[in-house]
Design an enzyme around this catalytic site. Structure first.
Site, mmCIF file in Angstrom:
data_model
loop_
_atom_site.group_PDB
_atom_site.id
_atom_site.type_symbol
_atom_site.label_atom_id
_atom_site.label_comp_id
_atom_site.label_asym_id
_atom_site.label_seq_id
_atom_site.Cartn_x
_atom_site.Cartn_y
_atom_site.Cartn_z
ATOM 1 N N THR A 117 0.803 -1.221 0.000
ATOM 2 C CA THR A 117 0.000 0.000 0.000
ATOM 3 C C THR A 117 0.838 1.274 0.000
ATOM 4 O OG1 THR A 117 -1.843 -1.116 1.077
ATOM 5 C CG2 THR A 117 -1.760 1.279 1.278
ATOM 6 N N ASN A 173 5.443 -0.890 3.882
ATOM 7 C CA ASN A 173 4.600 -0.274 4.904
ATOM 8 C C ASN A 173 5.391 -0.073 6.192
ATOM 9 O OD1 ASN A 173 2.370 -0.302 3.181
ATOM 10 N ND2 ASN A 173 1.621 -2.267 3.944
ATOM 11 N N LYS A 201 -7.160 4.862 5.258
ATOM 12 C CA LYS A 201 -5.856 4.558 5.846
ATOM 13 C C LYS A 201 -5.029 5.832 5.930
ATOM 14 C CE LYS A 201 -5.485 -0.145 3.904
ATOM 15 N NZ LYS A 201 -4.659 -1.036 3.062
ATOM 16 N N ASP A 202 -4.269 5.976 7.012
ATOM 17 C CA ASP A 202 -3.437 7.170 7.140
ATOM 18 C C ASP A 202 -2.439 7.279 5.992
ATOM 19 O OD1 ASP A 202 -1.534 5.211 7.964
ATOM 20 O OD2 ASP A 202 -1.960 5.598 10.072
ATOM 21 N N ARG A 203 -1.770 6.172 5.639
ATOM 22 C CA ARG A 203 -0.780 6.233 4.571
ATOM 23 C C ARG A 203 -1.415 6.536 3.219
ATOM 24 N NH1 ARG A 203 -1.239 1.023 6.583
ATOM 25 N NH2 ARG A 203 -1.678 -0.695 5.139
#
Length: 548
Positions: A86, A107, A169-171
Site C-alpha cells: 500500500t 509499509n 488509511k493514514d498512509r
C-alpha cells in the site's frame, strides 16, 4: 498504524482481454485552453486489473463503466516496482517516482540508526487532532524523500491551489497529500476523520460540523447483504458469506464497531461522504484565483475485503459492485457541484492481488505461505553455526533482512561471506525464488529480466534491507490457513487499472500501450502546465492528451 503481514499467493482467475486497438489520435480540441477546475486522483486500494475486467458487464452506467467507456483506459498498466504494498504504491502515484527515489520501501521497515521497526508515515513530533494517537500511527509525510504533484501545483500557483487527500488509511491520505497538501484519515477508535498537527493545529469549521453529525453511527445494527441476485455470484469461489453485521459487544457504537466498519463497504461510503464535505467546505473546484485544485481519494475497503476473503470470493465481487454504485453517485455530485466538463479524474490502484493460497492449490498450482518468523529464526541459527556463534542479523521485516554491521566487524567476518551463506540457505527454503543482496544491488549490472528491473527500482540503499527475499510465484510471506495478500513483483500484484477521464483534456479509448502508475504525475504536470515532481521517472502519456 502497523499492518500485519498476510501471506498467501495464488492463481488469479484469468479473464483474457479482448484484442484492443490503439485509439486514433484525437482531433484538435476547440475548447478554450484552460485547465480543469478540479483534478481528482483516486486510488482503489488492492484492486487488480483483472477484477475490473471480470466484473465489467455487471457495472452500472455511471461508475466504472463511465470511466471505461468515456475515458482513456490503459489495459497494460502496472505498479512497476518489486514490493507491491500500500505505502509504496500510493507514494508512486503523485511523485512519479520509484522507491529507490521516494524512499517508501514498504509499509514497515527498519530504521538503520535505531535498529527498530518504523512505519512509513509515523512521526513522533505530530499527533492526530482531537484523537488518540499511538506512537506508530501515521501523522506526517516526513519519510517521503521527494515532492508530489500537489506540492508542485501549490508552488506554481503561489499556494493558491488547494490540495486535499482523504482515505480510510493514514498512509493512503498522507502519501497522496504530500508535504504541502492536507490529509484526513479515518480513525478506527472513533469513526471520525481527522488530520494531524503536521498540517494544522485545529480542524476548520466545516470539519467540526461534519464530525458533529456522527455519520459513522448510521450503520449500527445493519448488515452487509448481497447487492445482486444469487446467480450473479455463481462463478465465485466460495458460498454465501453475507449477513456481515455491523455491531459491537457493548450494544452501542464503540471502538470495536468503528474498526469493524473498515472491513466492508461502509468505510468507502464514509470516505466519499467526507470527500464531498471537503469539496464543499474548501470550495474545491471553485477557486477564486482561477487555478485548479487537487483532491486525492484513496478507498481502502477493497484491500481489507481481499485480504480477508480473497479476490476470488463473493465478498470481493459484491464489494466491487457496491463501490461501482458509490462512484456513480460521487461522479454525479461532481457534475453538479463543479460542472460536468470542468473536472477530470485519474483512477488507479496501489497494487493488485494474488488469490488465496488455498484457492490456488485447488487449481493444482504450487502455492503456499512462508512463515517469516520461522524463516528468520532458522537463518539466524544457520549463520551462528556457520560463523562460530556470530549474530550478523540485526532485524527483519519481510522481505527485507538487515545486517548488524558492528557484529560482522567484531567477529572479523567479510560481508560478502555472510551474504553468500545467507543467500545459499534461504534459496534452499520452500517457496523462496531469489535473494537479492546489497552487493548485487550496488555492484552488479541489471540482468535484463523484468523481475530484476522491478526489484532494483524497489530498493533504496538507506532504507531497504541488506537482503531482499523474493517468494516464488503464488507464494508469499505469512502464516495461517486463509486470506490473501500481495507484495511481489509478479504480474498479478503489479497489474492495476489506469483510467483518466475529462473530455476537454483526455481522448477516450482503450490504449494497449504499456503504461505505469509513475506516468500519472508527469502527465498531469504537463496537462496543468506545472513542473513535474523532482523524482518523477514516468513518461507523459501524450497519446491520450487532446491537442492543446
Amino acid at each position: 498504524m502497523k499492518t500485519p503481514i498476510f501471506l498467501s499467493l495464488s492463481l488469479p482467475l484469468f479473464l483474457f482481454l479482448p484484442s484492443l486497438a490503439v485509439a486514433a489520435p484525437a482531433k484538435p480540441n476547440t475548447a478554450p485552453n484552460t485547465a480543469p477546475k478540479l483534478v481528482v486522483v483516486m486510488a482503489v486500494d488492492g484492486l487488480p486489473q483483472e477484477q475490473l475486467v471480470r466484473y465489467r458487464d455487471q457495472f452500472g452506467s455511471g461508475g466504472f463503466r463511465r470511466l471505461l467507456d468515456g475515458g482513456a483506459w490503459f489495459t497494460d498498466a502496472h505498479q512497476a516496482h518489486g514490493t507491491t504494498v500500500t505505502a509504496v504504491g500510493h507514494a508512486a502515484i503523485l511523485t512519479g517516482a520509484y522507491p529507490n527515489q521516494h524512499g517508501i520501501v514498504a509499509n514497515n521497515w527498519v530504521d538503520r540508526a535505531t535498529g527498530k521497526q518504523v512505519y512509513c508515515t509515523e512521526d513522533h513530533n505530530h499527533q492526530y487532532i482531537g484523537e488518540h494517537t499511538e506512537p506508530d500511527d501515521g501523522t506526517s509525510p516526513a519519510r517521503l524523500r521527494v515532492d508530489t504533484l500537489g506540492d508542485q501545483l501549490r508552488y506554481a500557483t503561489g499556494n493558491r491551489a488547494k490540495v486535499v487527500a482523504v482515505s480510510g488509511k493514514d498512509r493512503g491520505a498522507i502519501l497522496l497529500a504530500g508535504r504541502g497538501g492536507t490529509a484526513y484519515m479515518y480513525m478506527e477508535r472513533s469513526g471520525n476523520f481527522a488530520s494531524s498537527t503536521w498540517y494544522m493545529q485545529q480542524h476548520p469549521q466545516w470539519v467540526q460540523r461534519y464530525l458533529a453529525g456522527k455519520p459513522q453511527d448510521r450503520y449500527y445494527g445493519q448488515k452487509w447483504r448481497p447487492l445482486l441476485a444469487d446467480s450473479a455470484y455463481a462463478g465465485d469461489a466460495d458460498g454465501p458469506l453475507f449477513d456481515f453485521p455491523y455491531y459491537s459487544e457493548s450494544g452501542k457504537p464503540d471502538a470495536g464497531y468503528y474498526k469493524r466498519l473498515k472491513e466492508g463497504p461502509a468505510v468507502d461510503e464514509l470516505t466519499l461522504d467526507f470527500a464531498r464535505a471537503a469539496i464543499d467546505g474548501e470550495a474545491l473546484g471553485a477557486n477564486p484565483a482561477g487555478v485548479p485544485d487537487l483532491l486525492g481519494v484513496s478507498l481502502s475497503g477493497h484491500d481489507y475485503v481481499n485480504h480477508r476473503h480473497g479476490p476470488e470470493s463473493r465478498m470481493s465481487h459484491d464489494h466491487l459492485q457496491r463501490l461501482d454504485r458509490m462512484l456513480a453517485g460521487f461522479f454525479a455530485y461532481l457534475d453538479k457541484r463543479v460542472g460536468a466538463d470542468e473536472w477530470m479524474i485519474v483512477l488507479t490502484a496501489d497494487h493488485g492481488f494474488a488469490n488465496s493460497a488455498e484457492f490456488s492449490q485447488r487449481q493444482r498450482i504450487d502455492a503456499g505461505r512462508i512463515d517469516g518468523k520461522k524463516l528468520l529464526a532458522g537463518l539466524e541459527q544457520h549463520l551462528a553455526t556457520t560463523f562460530n556463534g556470530a549474530k550478523p542479523i540485526a532485524n527483519a521485516v519481510p522481505p527485507n533482512i538487515y545486517f548488524d554491521g558492528a557484529a560482522i566487524d567484531k567477529a572479523g567476518l567479510k560481508r560478502a561471506d555472510v551474504e553468500a551463506a545467507a543467500s545459499k540457505w534461504l534459496l534452499a527454503r520452500d517457496g523462496v525464488a531469489d535473494v537479492y543482496t546489497r552487493t548485487r544491488f550496488e555492484e552488479s549490472g541489471a540482468s535484463g529480466t523484468r523481475q530484476d528491473l522491478l526489484m532494483r527500482r524497489g530498493w533504496h540503499r538507506h532504507e531497504s534491507g541488506d537482503l531482499v527475499v523474493v517468494p516464488r510465484a503464488y507464494w508469499a510471506f505469512g502464516s495461517g490457513t486463509s486470506g490473501a495478500t500481495h507484495g511481489t513483483p509478479y504480474r498479478y500484484d503489479t497489474s492495476v487499472p489506469l483510467l483518466m477521464m475529462g473530455k476537454r483534456w483526455i481522448a477516450p479509448g482503450n490504449y494497449t500501450q504499456y503504461a505505469e502508475v509513475v506516468d500519472i504525475a508527469p502527465t498531469l504536470a504537463a496537462l496543468l502546465q506545472v513542473r513535474a515532481p523532482a523524482g518523477a521517472e514516468g513518461r507523459v502519456l501524450t497519446e491520450i492528451l487532446r491537442r492543446r
